[in-house]
Design a protein around this motif. Structure first.
Motif, PDB file in Angstrom:
ATOM      1  N   PHE A  87       3.235   5.878  -3.034  1.00  8.33           N
ATOM      2  CA  PHE A  87       4.451   6.542  -3.515  1.00  8.33           C
ATOM      3  C   PHE A  87       4.487   6.553  -5.041  1.00  8.33           C
ATOM      4  O   PHE A  87       4.726   7.591  -5.671  1.00  8.33           O
ATOM      5  CB  PHE A  87       5.678   5.820  -2.953  1.00  8.33           C
ATOM      6  CG  PHE A  87       6.994   6.441  -3.340  1.00  8.33           C
ATOM      7  CD1 PHE A  87       7.590   7.410  -2.545  1.00  8.33           C
ATOM      8  CD2 PHE A  87       7.655   6.055  -4.499  1.00  8.33           C
ATOM      9  CE1 PHE A  87       8.803   7.984  -2.894  1.00  8.33           C
ATOM     10  CE2 PHE A  87       8.857   6.622  -4.866  1.00  8.33           C
ATOM     11  CZ  PHE A  87       9.438   7.585  -4.061  1.00  8.33           C
ATOM     12  N   PHE A  88       4.243   5.384  -5.655  1.00 11.25           N
ATOM     13  CA  PHE A  88       4.289   5.270  -7.114  1.00 11.25           C
ATOM     14  C   PHE A  88       3.218   6.117  -7.793  1.00 11.25           C
ATOM     15  O   PHE A  88       3.419   6.631  -8.889  1.00 11.25           O
ATOM     16  CB  PHE A  88       4.122   3.807  -7.540  1.00 11.25           C
ATOM     17  CG  PHE A  88       5.292   2.931  -7.189  1.00 11.25           C
ATOM     18  CD1 PHE A  88       6.547   3.457  -6.935  1.00 11.25           C
ATOM     19  CD2 PHE A  88       5.131   1.555  -7.104  1.00 11.25           C
ATOM     20  CE1 PHE A  88       7.625   2.639  -6.605  1.00 11.25           C
ATOM     21  CE2 PHE A  88       6.200   0.730  -6.787  1.00 11.25           C
ATOM     22  CZ  PHE A  88       7.445   1.272  -6.529  1.00 11.25           C
ATOM     23  N   ARG A  89       2.074   6.259  -7.134  1.00 12.48           N
ATOM     24  CA  ARG A  89       0.979   7.037  -7.714  1.00 12.48           C
ATOM     25  C   ARG A  89       1.415   8.478  -7.949  1.00 12.48           C
ATOM     26  O   ARG A  89       1.056   9.103  -8.945  1.00 12.48           O
ATOM     27  CB  ARG A  89      -0.231   6.983  -6.774  1.00 12.48           C
ATOM     28  CG  ARG A  89      -1.540   7.367  -7.418  1.00 12.48           C
ATOM     29  CD  ARG A  89      -2.686   7.118  -6.470  1.00 12.48           C
ATOM     30  NE  ARG A  89      -3.907   6.788  -7.193  1.00 12.48           N
ATOM     31  CZ  ARG A  89      -5.004   6.322  -6.642  1.00 12.48           C
ATOM     32  NH1 ARG A  89      -5.027   6.097  -5.348  1.00 12.48           N
ATOM     33  NH2 ARG A  89      -6.059   6.060  -7.356  1.00 12.48           N
ATOM     34  N   ASN A 104       0.822  -1.205   0.000  1.00 12.05           N
ATOM     35  CA  ASN A 104       0.000   0.000   0.000  1.00 12.05           C
ATOM     36  C   ASN A 104       0.860   1.261   0.000  1.00 12.05           C
ATOM     37  O   ASN A 104       0.575   2.226  -0.711  1.00 12.05           O
ATOM     38  CB  ASN A 104      -0.929  -0.004   1.210  1.00 12.05           C
ATOM     39  CG  ASN A 104      -1.944   1.123   1.163  1.00 12.05           C
ATOM     40  OD1 ASN A 104      -2.617   1.335   0.164  1.00 12.05           O
ATOM     41  ND2 ASN A 104      -2.042   1.859   2.260  1.00 12.05           N
ATOM     42  N   ALA A 105       1.942   1.245   0.804  1.00 16.27           N
ATOM     43  CA  ALA A 105       2.851   2.396   0.854  1.00 16.27           C
ATOM     44  C   ALA A 105       3.512   2.624  -0.495  1.00 16.27           C
ATOM     45  O   ALA A 105       3.647   3.765  -0.956  1.00 16.27           O
ATOM     46  CB  ALA A 105       3.912   2.175   1.931  1.00 16.27           C
ATOM     47  N   ARG A 106       3.907   1.535  -1.156  1.00 14.08           N
ATOM     48  CA  ARG A 106       4.559   1.660  -2.459  1.00 14.08           C
ATOM     49  C   ARG A 106       3.599   2.199  -3.516  1.00 14.08           C
ATOM     50  O   ARG A 106       3.977   3.013  -4.357  1.00 14.08           O
ATOM     51  CB  ARG A 106       5.131   0.316  -2.899  1.00 14.08           C
ATOM     52  CG  ARG A 106       6.355  -0.082  -2.103  1.00 14.08           C
ATOM     53  CD  ARG A 106       7.029  -1.344  -2.614  1.00 14.08           C
ATOM     54  NE  ARG A 106       8.238  -1.593  -1.870  1.00 14.08           N
ATOM     55  CZ  ARG A 106       9.416  -1.015  -2.115  1.00 14.08           C
ATOM     56  NH1 ARG A 106       9.512  -0.141  -3.094  1.00 14.08           N
ATOM     57  NH2 ARG A 106      10.472  -1.298  -1.397  1.00 14.08           N
ATOM     58  N   LEU A 113       6.763   3.902   3.735  1.00 16.58           N
ATOM     59  CA  LEU A 113       7.616   3.283   2.725  1.00 16.58           C
ATOM     60  C   LEU A 113       8.908   2.736   3.322  1.00 16.58           C
ATOM     61  O   LEU A 113       9.402   1.689   2.901  1.00 16.58           O
ATOM     62  CB  LEU A 113       7.940   4.307   1.630  1.00 16.58           C
ATOM     63  CG  LEU A 113       8.687   3.793   0.401  1.00 16.58           C
ATOM     64  CD1 LEU A 113       7.771   2.932  -0.461  1.00 16.58           C
ATOM     65  CD2 LEU A 113       9.232   4.962  -0.414  1.00 16.58           C
ATOM     66  N   THR A 114       9.447   3.428   4.313  1.00 19.64           N
ATOM     67  CA  THR A 114      10.754   3.041   4.867  1.00 19.64           C
ATOM     68  C   THR A 114      10.653   2.261   6.176  1.00 19.64           C
ATOM     69  O   THR A 114      11.682   1.897   6.745  1.00 19.64           O
ATOM     70  CB  THR A 114      11.617   4.299   5.096  1.00 19.64           C
ATOM     71  OG1 THR A 114      10.911   5.216   5.947  1.00 19.64           O
ATOM     72  CG2 THR A 114      11.932   4.991   3.770  1.00 19.64           C
ATOM     73  N   ARG A 115       9.433   1.991   6.622  1.00 22.55           N
ATOM     74  CA  ARG A 115       9.262   1.230   7.868  1.00 22.55           C
ATOM     75  C   ARG A 115       9.897  -0.153   7.728  1.00 22.55           C
ATOM     76  O   ARG A 115       9.744  -0.824   6.720  1.00 22.55           O
ATOM     77  CB  ARG A 115       7.781   1.107   8.203  1.00 22.55           C
ATOM     78  CG  ARG A 115       7.519   0.458   9.560  1.00 22.55           C
ATOM     79  CD  ARG A 115       6.043   0.495   9.893  1.00 22.55           C
ATOM     80  NE  ARG A 115       5.589   1.851  10.217  1.00 22.55           N
ATOM     81  CZ  ARG A 115       4.618   2.482   9.608  1.00 22.55           C
ATOM     82  NH1 ARG A 115       3.965   1.898   8.605  1.00 22.55           N
ATOM     83  NH2 ARG A 115       4.284   3.705   9.972  1.00 22.55           N
TER      84      ARG A 115
END
Length: 199
Positions: free
Chosen positions: A61-63, A56-58, A87-89
């Motif tokens: 970010f990609f969106r 979900n985080a990616r 993203l970095t968790r």
């Protein structure tokens, strides 16, 4: 109907992210329901939960990084920090977004693509700081070990330079085109332990 190549890429990015949000959200809801009902627990469910959060985080970010960014769209500072934190968790990468202001989605898109360039150079982790002052963005990254492909970083400042770019390095292809369209130029300082970029 004709469209610039980078606009087609952005439309494709938006479409893919849009279509992936629903199934990933459904998996996340299903895991939560299982946990609430007490029917499932243990490392297996926890692994699924962490994987869904990462996916979900990616997508979020990609969106922004690869999707369409119209001039009037704005992204809030809290939203950007939340995306980068998610993203970095559980990774060895730290990203410190220091700007308290909201920014246009087009600007955040440029920064996100630049962050992917930094990530490519820091596969063993590191620390990245993003600041905005007087209309200038600065991204600084440090790491004990860097993996610098000089031709890729040279291509960021010279979009006409021919460098072999793989699918995982597509940000090095898109970023100089978008910077040129925005009338901006990138200044780079690259060393064995750090990179600083300004535009």
């Amino acid at each position: 109907m004709t469209s610039p190549t980078n606009n087609i890429a952005a439309l494709l990015g938006s479409r893919i992210c849009h279509d992936l949000v629903s199934p990933i959200g459904a998996i996340s809801n299903g895991v939560e329901l299982l946990q609430m009902s007490g029917d499932a627990s243990g490392p297996e469910i926890e692994l699924i939960h962490e994987s869904v959060e990462n996916a979900n985080a990616r997508i979020r970010f990609f969106r922004i990084a690869f999707g369409v960014a119209s001039p009037q769209q704005v992204v809030g500072a809290n939203e950007v920090r939340d995306i980068l934190t998610s993203l970095t968790r559980n990774t060895r990468m730290e990203m410190d977004w220091q700007s308290a202001a909201d920014h246009t989605r087009a600007d955040v898109k440029l920064i996100f693509l630049l962050l992917q360039c930094f990530e490519a150079a820091m596969p063993w982790g590191g620390h990245i700081t993003i600041t905005h002052s007087g209309g200038t963005w600065q991204v600084s990254g440090t790491s004990d070990r860097m993996k610098i492909r000089a031709e890729l970083w040279d291509a960021l400042q010279n979009k006409n330079q021919n460098a072999e770019i793989s699918a995982s390095e597509v940000q090095f292809l898109l970023l100089p085109e978008l910077l040129a369209m925005a009338g901006r130029s990138l200044q780079l300082e690259v060393s064995e332990t750090g990179i600083t970029a300004r535009f």
